[in-house]
Enzyme design. Structure first.
Site, PDB file in Angstrom:
ATOM      1  N   GLN A   1      -3.839   4.174  -6.001  1.00  0.00           N
ATOM      2  CA  GLN A   1      -4.291   5.026  -7.238  1.00  0.00           C
ATOM      3  C   GLN A   1      -5.732   5.397  -7.254  1.00  0.00           C
ATOM      4  O   GLN A   1      -6.478   5.091  -6.340  1.00  0.00           O
ATOM      5  CB  GLN A   1      -3.670   4.768  -8.633  1.00  0.00           C
ATOM      6  CG  GLN A   1      -2.125   4.404  -8.535  1.00  0.00           C
ATOM      7  CD  GLN A   1      -1.653   3.717  -8.073  1.00  0.00           C
ATOM      8  OE1 GLN A   1      -2.122   2.484  -8.100  1.00  0.00           O
ATOM      9  NE2 GLN A   1      -0.460   3.711  -7.422  1.00  0.00           N
TER      10      GLN A   1
ATOM     11  N   ARG B   1       4.938 -11.620 -20.458  1.00  0.00           N
ATOM     12  CA  ARG B   1       5.545 -12.865 -19.747  1.00  0.00           C
ATOM     13  C   ARG B   1       6.966 -13.001 -20.004  1.00  0.00           C
ATOM     14  O   ARG B   1       7.775 -13.913 -20.051  1.00  0.00           O
ATOM     15  CB  ARG B   1       4.995 -14.106 -20.667  1.00  0.00           C
ATOM     16  CG  ARG B   1       3.619 -14.173 -20.721  1.00  0.00           C
ATOM     17  CD  ARG B   1       2.842 -15.006 -21.541  1.00  0.00           C
ATOM     18  NE  ARG B   1       2.986 -14.152 -23.014  1.00  0.00           N
ATOM     19  CZ  ARG B   1       2.362 -14.653 -24.138  1.00  0.00           C
ATOM     20  NH1 ARG B   1       1.628 -15.567 -24.336  1.00  0.00           N
ATOM     21  NH2 ARG B   1       2.620 -13.707 -25.018  1.00  0.00           N
TER      22      ARG B   1
ATOM     23  N   GLY C   1       1.279   6.160  -2.365  1.00  0.00           N
ATOM     24  CA  GLY C   1       1.532   6.644  -0.979  1.00  0.00           C
ATOM     25  C   GLY C   1       0.274   6.860  -0.171  1.00  0.00           C
ATOM     26  O   GLY C   1      -0.361   7.771  -0.348  1.00  0.00           O
ATOM     27  N   HIS C   2       0.051   6.199   0.740  1.00  0.00           N
ATOM     28  CA  HIS C   2      -0.994   6.124   1.719  1.00  0.00           C
ATOM     29  C   HIS C   2      -0.561   6.591   3.076  1.00  0.00           C
ATOM     30  O   HIS C   2      -0.043   5.950   3.615  1.00  0.00           O
ATOM     31  CB  HIS C   2      -1.895   4.767   1.730  1.00  0.00           C
ATOM     32  CG  HIS C   2      -2.274   4.165   0.508  1.00  0.00           C
ATOM     33  ND1 HIS C   2      -2.700   2.905   0.475  1.00  0.00           N
ATOM     34  CD2 HIS C   2      -2.579   4.927  -0.502  1.00  0.00           C
ATOM     35  CE1 HIS C   2      -3.171   2.867  -0.918  1.00  0.00           C
ATOM     36  NE2 HIS C   2      -3.126   4.046  -1.477  1.00  0.00           N
TER      37      HIS C   2
ATOM     38  N   ASP D   1     -12.910  19.501   5.259  1.00  0.00           N
ATOM     39  CA  ASP D   1     -12.178  20.670   6.053  1.00  0.00           C
ATOM     40  C   ASP D   1     -11.333  21.552   4.969  1.00  0.00           C
ATOM     41  O   ASP D   1     -11.411  22.847   5.724  1.00  0.00           O
ATOM     42  CB  ASP D   1     -11.616  20.229   7.352  1.00  0.00           C
ATOM     43  CG  ASP D   1     -10.775  19.338   6.890  1.00  0.00           C
ATOM     44  OD1 ASP D   1     -10.960  18.073   6.389  1.00  0.00           O
ATOM     45  OD2 ASP D   1      -9.406  19.494   7.259  1.00  0.00           O
TER      46      ASP D   1
ATOM     47  N   ASP E   1      -4.794   9.983  -4.263  1.00  0.00           N
ATOM     48  CA  ASP E   1      -4.535  10.754  -3.145  1.00  0.00           C
ATOM     49  C   ASP E   1      -5.833  11.410  -2.774  1.00  0.00           C
ATOM     50  O   ASP E   1      -6.254  12.611  -2.270  1.00  0.00           O
ATOM     51  CB  ASP E   1      -3.833  11.943  -3.679  1.00  0.00           C
ATOM     52  CG  ASP E   1      -2.485  11.534  -4.295  1.00  0.00           C
ATOM     53  OD1 ASP E   1      -1.747  10.658  -3.579  1.00  0.00           O
ATOM     54  OD2 ASP E   1      -2.046  11.952  -5.348  1.00  0.00           O
ATOM     55  N   GLU E   2      -7.004  10.645  -2.605  1.00  0.00           N
ATOM     56  CA  GLU E   2      -8.192  10.907  -1.934  1.00  0.00           C
ATOM     57  C   GLU E   2      -8.178  10.652  -0.736  1.00  0.00           C
ATOM     58  O   GLU E   2      -9.115  11.225  -0.014  1.00  0.00           O
ATOM     59  CB  GLU E   2      -9.470   9.929  -2.642  1.00  0.00           C
ATOM     60  CG  GLU E   2      -9.474  10.007  -4.128  1.00  0.00           C
ATOM     61  CD  GLU E   2      -8.677   9.029  -4.872  1.00  0.00           C
ATOM     62  OE1 GLU E   2      -7.981   8.317  -4.130  1.00  0.00           O
ATOM     63  OE2 GLU E   2      -9.050   9.108  -6.230  1.00  0.00           O
ATOM     64  N   GLY E   3      -7.228  10.035   0.011  1.00  0.00           N
ATOM     65  CA  GLY E   3      -7.477   9.816   1.432  1.00  0.00           C
ATOM     66  C   GLY E   3      -7.795   8.471   1.702  1.00  0.00           C
ATOM     67  O   GLY E   3      -8.182   8.331   2.849  1.00  0.00           O
ATOM     68  N   LYS E   4      -7.401   7.574   0.916  1.00  0.00           N
ATOM     69  CA  LYS E   4      -7.729   6.003   0.998  1.00  0.00           C
ATOM     70  C   LYS E   4      -7.124   5.443   2.177  1.00  0.00           C
ATOM     71  O   LYS E   4      -7.687   4.736   3.156  1.00  0.00           O
ATOM     72  CB  LYS E   4      -7.206   5.098  -0.010  1.00  0.00           C
ATOM     73  CG  LYS E   4      -8.012   5.476  -1.216  1.00  0.00           C
ATOM     74  CD  LYS E   4      -7.581   4.529  -2.664  1.00  0.00           C
ATOM     75  CE  LYS E   4      -6.100   5.124  -3.063  1.00  0.00           C
ATOM     76  NZ  LYS E   4      -6.312   6.422  -3.558  1.00  0.00           N
TER      77      LYS E   4
ATOM     78  N   ARG F   1     -11.486  15.299   3.189  1.00  0.00           N
ATOM     79  CA  ARG F   1     -11.008  16.491   3.223  1.00  0.00           C
ATOM     80  C   ARG F   1     -12.035  17.769   3.174  1.00  0.00           C
ATOM     81  O   ARG F   1     -11.745  18.552   2.459  1.00  0.00           O
ATOM     82  CB  ARG F   1      -9.815  16.461   2.223  1.00  0.00           C
ATOM     83  CG  ARG F   1      -8.962  15.371   2.306  1.00  0.00           C
ATOM     84  CD  ARG F   1      -7.532  15.608   2.057  1.00  0.00           C
ATOM     85  NE  ARG F   1      -6.979  16.557   3.097  1.00  0.00           N
ATOM     86  CZ  ARG F   1      -5.687  17.046   3.087  1.00  0.00           C
ATOM     87  NH1 ARG F   1      -4.747  16.699   2.024  1.00  0.00           N
ATOM     88  NH2 ARG F   1      -5.119  17.639   4.204  1.00  0.00           N
TER      89      ARG F   1
ATOM     90  N   THR G   1       4.730  10.110  -2.273  1.00  0.00           N
ATOM     91  CA  THR G   1       5.850   9.247  -2.875  1.00  0.00           C
ATOM     92  C   THR G   1       6.761  10.271  -3.372  1.00  0.00           C
ATOM     93  O   THR G   1       7.887   9.762  -3.098  1.00  0.00           O
ATOM     94  CB  THR G   1       5.110   8.370  -3.814  1.00  0.00           C
ATOM     95  OG1 THR G   1       4.068   7.419  -3.420  1.00  0.00           O
ATOM     96  CG2 THR G   1       6.132   7.401  -4.711  1.00  0.00           C
TER      97      THR G   1
END
Ligand code: IMP
Length: 430
Positions: free
Chosen positions: A223, A142, A40-41, A332, A13-16, A330, A299
């Site tokens: 992630q 497997r 969740g991007h 700001d 959740d770093e803003g990728k 982020r 997500t």
């Protein structure tokens, strides 16, 4: 040459999503190499706001082929729904390709993820409940089904018959749950195969040929490195290799093809689910940051835990990935705070520790040693030039740069594409 690796440098959740979308303008391929729809991007662009889970963020650019690589685990229902949503909102998904080697997240993986979490009780990991862990377990054991298997009715039948027999023993004898209906699952898998067929191919060759032609390939991490199965805060981690090494294995590209390894850092810390977060703010300051930043999972909708920037953790992820450059997102969110703090070491059992101790018991006892810096009253929100940053914000950025030991070449000052300060172009002009 060249590939550019985009790696989450904290707990996800770093803003990728925004950064990949921003860089994809200059890319030919954007490739997911690990994780699944636990990711969740969020991307905000001229078509609106999107929460992507499996589809790479390059999908919005007509110049880009979007690839879901072999190291990803795919829930076909979730992927088909995501494709439908994108198409219904005017996004062309015809340039999406999916690896036939990617493993399938089956409905029983989702069920087992939830049953296992319940059985863990107080020791629950706080997974996203999307079946990711059980799908990777089966891959390594497997006992997995791959996307290519969904296109081969005869092979699939034999494979499912043996896998489902063993799953049914676990479901009924360990958890007292209902057994899986093999025929119903088989039919459902064939339907998934038919719906996905047009996207499925051997992506390794396509990506390798593109690199040989000198095209630009953005490797979209999912992630964050502190959730990596080997290098994160085990057992409170995800089940895949999140770091840059995972891009090589999860995609099948040689490391020397990667020109830059870009660490994405958020200006403070967040974490979803259980596990240590040494700088956690369980007070009004934490609430304020969560509120301003709307730190709720893309997500699962869960409220994210919030803390100050964790320097030793950030230096650890920089070292294990060999970041050549970094992005700070982020900034700001910290606008208007009277002061900001950075964790520069920990105190554990009365001793100062300067390095990141990834063992969770140790970390749980760690108290952050915080360095206080003045806040800034002039907002950074929407700023696009470095020279326009208030001097206190610049000092904060510089201090983080010093800790992580690599240049911060892009600073994000808002959720929209253009709300960014390019210090140095990460992907150069052709
Ligand atoms: P799983 O990946 O669903 O097995 O969850 C394992 C841990 O990783 C949990 O703490 C999740 O909250 C966390 N996690 C998984 N994916 C993400 C993500 O994209 N962002 C943040 N946390 C994640």
């Amino acid at each position: 040459m060249p590939a550019y690796g985009i790696i989450g440098a904290q707990w996800g959740d770093e803003g990728k999503g925004k950064v990949v979308d921003f860089l994809a303008e200059r890319a030919d391929f954007v490739v997911r190499f690990s994780g699944g729809n636990n990711a969740g991007h969020t991307v905000i662009n001229d078509k609106g706001e999107f929460a992507l889970h499996l589809v790479p963020a390059g999908i919005f650019w007509p110049n880009c082929t979007s690839v879901i690589g072999p190291g990803v685990v795919i829930d076909p229902a979730a992927l088909l729904e995501e494709i439908d949503i994108l198409e219904s909102r005017g996004v062309d998904t015809s340039r999406l390709i999916i690896s036939d080697h990617a493993h399938v997240v089956m409905p029983y993986h989702v069920q087992l993820d939830q049953l296992e979490e319940m059985a863990r009780g107080d020791a629950a990991i706080g997974t996203t409940g999307r079946g990711i862990g059980p799908a990777y377990v089966d891959k390594i054991a497997r006992a997995g089904i791959r996307i290519g298997d969904l296109l081969d009715a005869e092979y699939l039948k034999g494979r499912l018959t043996s896998v489902v027999a063993s799953k049914n023993l676990i479901l009924t004898k360990v958890y007292g749950a209902e057994p899986i209906d093999l025929n119903a699952l088989y039919s459902q898998c064939l339907e998934y195969g038919a719906a996905l067929q047009r996207y499925v191919t051997s992506v390794e060759q396509r990506v390798s040929d593109a690199l040989d032609r000198g095209e630009r390939v953005v490797l979209e991490g999912a992630q964050g490195a502190l959730l990596d199965i080997d290098h994160g805060t085990y057992p409170y981690v995800t089940s895949s290799s999140v770091t840059i090494g995972g891009a090589c294995t999860g995609l099948g590209i040689p490391p020397q093809k990667i020109e830059s390894i870009i660490g994405i850092y958020k200006a403070y810390s967040t974490r979803v689910g259980a596990g240590p977060l040494a700088t956690e703010l369980e007070d009004e300051t934490g609430e304020h940051i969560r509120d301003v930043a709307q730190e709720y999972g893309a997500t699962t909708g869960r409220a994210r835990r919030v803390g100050w920037f964790d320097g030793p953790a950030a230096a650890h992820t920089s070292a294990i990935n060999g970041f050549t450059t970094a992005v700070l997102t982020r900034l700001d969110v910290l606008d208007g705070m009277p002061s900001v703090q950075i964790c520069v070491a920990y105190e554990v059992d009365g001793k100062r520790i300067d390095r990141f101790p990834s063992l969770p018991g140790f970390l749980a006892r760690a108290k952050p040693v915080l360095e206080e810096m003045p806040g800034w009253t002039t907002p950074t929100a929407g700023v696009t030039e470095l020279a326009q940053l208030p001097k206190e914000a610049l000092a904060y950025v510089n201090r983080i740069q010093e800790i992580i030991g690599c240049p911060i070449d892009l600073i994000s000052t808002g959720p929209k594409r253009h709300e960014s300060i390019t210090v140095q172009p990460i992907i150069s002009d052709r």
